[in-house]
Design a protein around this motif. Structure first.
Motif, mmCIF file in Angstrom:
data_model
loop_
_atom_site.group_PDB
_atom_site.id
_atom_site.type_symbol
_atom_site.label_atom_id
_atom_site.label_comp_id
_atom_site.label_asym_id
_atom_site.label_seq_id
_atom_site.Cartn_x
_atom_site.Cartn_y
_atom_site.Cartn_z
ATOM 1 N N MET A 119 -4.736 -10.791 14.128
ATOM 2 C CA MET A 119 -5.024 -9.816 13.092
ATOM 3 C C MET A 119 -3.735 -9.373 12.407
ATOM 4 S SD MET A 119 -7.803 -7.391 15.066
ATOM 5 C CE MET A 119 -8.044 -6.305 13.661
ATOM 6 N N LYS A 120 -3.848 -9.107 11.115
ATOM 7 C CA LYS A 120 -2.712 -8.596 10.363
ATOM 8 C C LYS A 120 -3.148 -7.382 9.552
ATOM 9 C CE LYS A 120 -1.337 -12.131 7.942
ATOM 10 N NZ LYS A 120 -0.460 -12.930 7.047
ATOM 11 N N LEU A 121 -2.213 -6.443 9.416
ATOM 12 C CA LEU A 121 -2.476 -5.211 8.693
ATOM 13 C C LEU A 121 -1.358 -5.011 7.687
ATOM 14 C CD1 LEU A 121 -4.348 -2.593 8.820
ATOM 15 C CD2 LEU A 121 -2.533 -1.608 10.231
ATOM 16 N N CYS A 122 -1.724 -4.594 6.469
ATOM 17 C CA CYS A 122 -0.726 -4.348 5.437
ATOM 18 C C CYS A 122 -1.007 -3.010 4.771
ATOM 19 C CB CYS A 122 -0.754 -5.465 4.392
ATOM 20 S SG CYS A 122 0.416 -5.241 3.029
ATOM 21 N N TRP A 123 0.033 -2.174 4.652
ATOM 22 C CA TRP A 123 -0.107 -0.895 3.954
ATOM 23 C C TRP A 123 0.038 -1.128 2.457
ATOM 24 C CZ3 TRP A 123 3.946 3.398 3.077
ATOM 25 C CH2 TRP A 123 3.305 4.577 2.670
ATOM 26 N N LEU A 124 -0.904 -0.596 1.685
ATOM 27 C CA LEU A 124 -0.908 -0.745 0.229
ATOM 28 C C LEU A 124 -0.392 0.504 -0.469
ATOM 29 C CD1 LEU A 124 -4.418 -2.430 -0.160
ATOM 30 C CD2 LEU A 124 -2.178 -3.538 0.127
ATOM 31 N N GLY A 125 0.225 1.409 0.284
ATOM 32 C CA GLY A 125 0.616 2.699 -0.243
ATOM 33 C C GLY A 125 -0.540 3.679 -0.176
ATOM 34 N N HIS A 126 -0.221 4.974 -0.146
ATOM 35 C CA HIS A 126 -1.205 6.041 -0.047
ATOM 36 C C HIS A 126 -2.053 5.826 1.216
ATOM 37 C CE1 HIS A 126 -2.677 9.651 -1.860
ATOM 38 N NE2 HIS A 126 -3.920 9.231 -1.883
ATOM 39 N N SER A 127 -3.389 5.730 1.084
ATOM 40 C CA SER A 127 -4.244 5.485 2.259
ATOM 41 C C SER A 127 -4.825 4.079 2.265
ATOM 42 C CB SER A 127 -5.395 6.505 2.292
ATOM 43 O OG SER A 127 -4.908 7.801 2.511
ATOM 44 N N PHE A 184 -5.190 0.076 2.808
ATOM 45 C CA PHE A 184 -4.756 -0.974 3.728
ATOM 46 C C PHE A 184 -5.533 -2.251 3.470
ATOM 47 C CE2 PHE A 184 -3.297 2.759 5.916
ATOM 48 C CZ PHE A 184 -2.142 2.361 6.574
ATOM 49 N N LEU A 185 -4.871 -3.355 3.729
ATOM 50 C CA LEU A 185 -5.505 -4.666 3.788
ATOM 51 C C LEU A 185 -5.458 -5.121 5.233
ATOM 52 C CD1 LEU A 185 -6.594 -7.391 2.646
ATOM 53 C CD2 LEU A 185 -4.199 -8.034 2.232
ATOM 54 N N LEU A 186 -6.640 -5.428 5.783
ATOM 55 C CA LEU A 186 -6.751 -5.901 7.157
ATOM 56 C C LEU A 186 -7.326 -7.305 7.134
ATOM 57 C CD1 LEU A 186 -6.779 -5.429 10.268
ATOM 58 C CD2 LEU A 186 -9.048 -4.418 9.974
ATOM 59 N N GLU A 187 -6.677 -8.223 7.832
ATOM 60 C CA GLU A 187 -7.151 -9.596 7.956
ATOM 61 C C GLU A 187 -7.519 -9.841 9.408
ATOM 62 O OE1 GLU A 187 -4.062 -12.129 6.457
ATOM 63 O OE2 GLU A 187 -4.237 -11.372 4.401
ATOM 64 N N CYS A 188 -8.807 -10.120 9.653
ATOM 65 C CA CYS A 188 -9.242 -10.395 11.020
ATOM 66 C C CYS A 188 -10.475 -11.289 10.988
ATOM 67 C CB CYS A 188 -9.524 -9.111 11.791
ATOM 68 S SG CYS A 188 -10.922 -8.145 11.223
ATOM 69 N N ILE A 217 -9.342 -1.080 2.731
ATOM 70 C CA ILE A 217 -9.710 0.298 3.040
ATOM 71 C C ILE A 217 -9.105 1.201 1.972
ATOM 72 C CG2 ILE A 217 -9.740 2.110 4.786
ATOM 73 C CD1 ILE A 217 -8.953 -0.040 6.861
ATOM 74 N N ASP A 218 -9.939 1.992 1.313
ATOM 75 C CA ASP A 218 -9.497 2.937 0.275
ATOM 76 C C ASP A 218 -8.511 2.294 -0.703
ATOM 77 O OD1 ASP A 218 -11.123 4.851 1.370
ATOM 78 O OD2 ASP A 218 -9.521 6.112 2.153
ATOM 79 N N PRO A 219 -8.952 1.274 -1.454
ATOM 80 C CA PRO A 219 -8.034 0.499 -2.301
ATOM 81 C C PRO A 219 -7.681 1.203 -3.616
ATOM 82 C CG PRO A 219 -10.248 -0.359 -2.547
ATOM 83 C CD PRO A 219 -10.338 0.734 -1.521
ATOM 84 N N PHE A 220 -6.716 2.083 -3.560
ATOM 85 C CA PHE A 220 -6.215 2.832 -4.712
ATOM 86 C C PHE A 220 -5.035 2.062 -5.301
ATOM 87 C CE2 PHE A 220 -3.430 6.740 -5.766
ATOM 88 C CZ PHE A 220 -3.887 6.803 -7.074
ATOM 89 N N VAL A 221 -5.234 1.480 -6.496
ATOM 90 C CA VAL A 221 -4.210 0.631 -7.128
ATOM 91 C C VAL A 221 -3.702 1.271 -8.419
ATOM 92 C CG1 VAL A 221 -3.725 -1.639 -8.124
ATOM 93 C CG2 VAL A 221 -5.210 -1.449 -6.100
ATOM 94 N N GLN A 222 -4.590 1.414 -9.424
ATOM 95 C CA GLN A 222 -4.198 2.011 -10.693
ATOM 96 C C GLN A 222 -3.864 3.489 -10.478
ATOM 97 O OE1 GLN A 222 -3.856 0.079 -13.407
ATOM 98 N NE2 GLN A 222 -4.541 -1.651 -12.142
ATOM 99 N N GLY A 223 -2.635 3.867 -10.807
ATOM 100 C CA GLY A 223 -2.195 5.240 -10.577
ATOM 101 C C GLY A 223 -1.476 5.447 -9.258
ATOM 102 N N ASN A 224 -1.424 4.418 -8.445
ATOM 103 C CA ASN A 224 -0.721 4.482 -7.163
ATOM 104 C C ASN A 224 0.680 3.910 -7.346
ATOM 105 O OD1 ASN A 224 0.266 4.286 -4.567
ATOM 106 N ND2 ASN A 224 -1.387 3.005 -3.784
#
Length: 230
Positions: free
Chosen positions: A1-9, A11-15, A22-29
């Motif tokens: 499994m791999k986990l990546c922080w996308l900033g703020h809350s 995350f990208l989880l690969e399993c 999880i909570d994919p906040f992109v525009q404005g982040n």
């Protein structure tokens, strides 16, 4: 499994060959790493902890009806369906959804939840956290929350060994209360601070969190875009 922080809350989880946002906040982040723009396309699952724009985020834009299932509470899923997002898994606090050897469980959080929809503010159901369990790994994404005593039941029932915990203060736990939650209620092998630094008003410091946590070896501060094997 791999986990990546996308900033703020976020995350990208690969399993299990699946990709979970999880909570994919992109525009404005301001913390989102642009290098991951392609990595987050066409996810298998999107988990939304509550309706606020920095958590619901870019879920609709990242949703692919041929691939993606969105998992959230009853009210958010109903709103998403009104926006033509039809592949939505309705849940509520305490319930679980099982698929592809992955267990998704929605757990309590103490926070508000609403959706800005045009000129309307719509009730967004109860805010939540998520337990994501795959084989021997159990990840607890706290969502936005204050510390609460029932965290001890989350530990008892789900035994999470990876914690993704908000420390920013103002809208969530501070570094002090987040450290207290870890010290009092959990036995994490790895705990990753989140929900800080995105905006000036959420200025909780990961250094303070690490200073106050008993098991300092468990704390892992990720840079946005950094992958961690778990």
């Amino acid at each position: 499994m791999k986990l990546c922080w996308l900033g703020h809350s976020g995350f990208l989880l690969e399993c299990g060959g699946k990709r979970i946002l999880i909570d994919p906040f992109v525009q404005g982040n301001s913390m989102f790493p642009g290098s991951l723009a392609n990595e987050i396309k066409n996810p298998d699952y999107i988990l939304i902890t509550h309706g606020h724009g920095d958590h619901l985020g870019d879920s609709i834009g990242l949703y692919n009806p041929d691939v993606t299932k969105i998992i959230s509470n009853f009210e958010i899923c109903n709103w998403l369906i009104s926006q033509s997002v039809n592949n939505c898994i309705h849940m509520n606090i305490g319930g679980s959804f099982y698929e592809n050897e992955i267990q998704f469980t929605m757990v309590e959080a103490i926070h508000s939840s609403s959706i800005d929809s045009g000129n309307q503010v719509i009730y967004g159901g109860l805010a939540a956290g998520f337990i994501i369990k795959y084989k021997d790994v159990s990840i607890y994404h706290f969502g936005d929350t204050e510390i609460f005593e029932n965290m001890k039941l989350i530990e008892k029932n789900y035994r999470p060994n990876i914690g993704l915990i908000p420390i920013g203060d103002r809208f969530t736990m501070s570094p002090y209360t987040a450290a207290s939650a870890c010290n009092e209620y959990f036995n994490f092998n790895v705990v990753i601070p989140m929900h800080y630094g995105t905006f000036p008003m959420i200025n909780g410091s990961p250094d303070t969190f690490i200073e106050k946590i008993n098991n300092k070896d468990s704390a892992k501060v990720l840079n946005p875009g950094e992958f961690l094997s778990i």
